[in-house]
Motif scaffolding. Sequence first.
Motif, PDB file in Angstrom:
ATOM      1  N   ARG A  57       0.816  -1.221   0.000  1.00 34.92           N
ATOM      2  CA  ARG A  57       0.000   0.000   0.000  1.00 34.92           C
ATOM      3  C   ARG A  57       0.847   1.267   0.000  1.00 34.92           C
ATOM      4  NH1 ARG A  57      -5.428  -1.067   1.513  1.00 34.92           N
ATOM      5  NH2 ARG A  57      -5.708  -3.246   2.064  1.00 34.92           N
ATOM      6  N   ARG A  58       2.147   1.129   0.232  1.00 39.35           N
ATOM      7  CA  ARG A  58       3.052   2.285   0.267  1.00 39.35           C
ATOM      8  C   ARG A  58       4.338   1.910  -0.471  1.00 39.35           C
ATOM      9  NH1 ARG A  58       2.217   6.430   3.361  1.00 39.35           N
ATOM     10  NH2 ARG A  58       4.409   6.734   3.796  1.00 39.35           N
ATOM     11  N   SER A  77      10.034   7.909  -1.798  1.00 44.36           N
ATOM     12  CA  SER A  77       9.129   7.306  -0.822  1.00 44.36           C
ATOM     13  C   SER A  77       7.681   7.531  -1.250  1.00 44.36           C
ATOM     14  CB  SER A  77       9.372   7.908   0.558  1.00 44.36           C
ATOM     15  OG  SER A  77       8.913   9.242   0.587  1.00 44.36           O
ATOM     16  N   ALA A  78       6.809   6.837  -0.563  1.00 42.02           N
ATOM     17  CA  ALA A  78       5.384   6.969  -0.849  1.00 42.02           C
ATOM     18  C   ALA A  78       4.825   8.316  -0.400  1.00 42.02           C
ATOM     19  CB  ALA A  78       4.628   5.830  -0.165  1.00 42.02           C
ATOM     20  N   ASP A  79       5.584   9.050   0.403  1.00 41.05           N
ATOM     21  CA  ASP A  79       5.089  10.304   0.972  1.00 41.05           C
ATOM     22  C   ASP A  79       5.032  11.469  -0.016  1.00 41.05           C
ATOM     23  OD1 ASP A  79       4.888   9.026   3.430  1.00 41.05           O
ATOM     24  OD2 ASP A  79       6.959   9.493   3.934  1.00 41.05           O
ATOM     25  N   THR A  95       0.896   5.888  -2.851  1.00 36.94           N
ATOM     26  CA  THR A  95       0.085   5.272  -1.801  1.00 36.94           C
ATOM     27  C   THR A  95      -1.242   4.872  -2.395  1.00 36.94           C
ATOM     28  OG1 THR A  95      -0.763   7.409  -1.099  1.00 36.94           O
ATOM     29  CG2 THR A  95       1.157   6.557   0.075  1.00 36.94           C
TER      30      THR A  95
END
Length: 96
Positions: A57-58, A77-79, A95
């Motif tokens: 999911r990330r 990153s997923a962020d 995400t």
Amino acid sequence: MFKSVPDDDWRDVSPFIVGEVLRGDDVDKDLFRNVKLYWDVPSIQEYWVFDIREDARRAKLIVYRRGQDDWEISEHSADTPYETPLLPELKLGLTR
């Protein structure tokens, strides 16, 4: 839109971005074999590896961007959405 049929060959369409999803059993293929294989295809400017081994999911995104003599590698990153100069309108969220 390109529709794949059994006789189609990806080399006939000159891809400029290739993406793969990295699972536990794909590491050698996606991070070693394909890196070398895609370098030999001049039209491919970026190779994206979506690493879902830790959390599907990330995803973590590993980007291989064609440099002068070799790939320039970056991890995302997923962020933060990924943006590429190859597709200026695209903001790729990682995400779910």
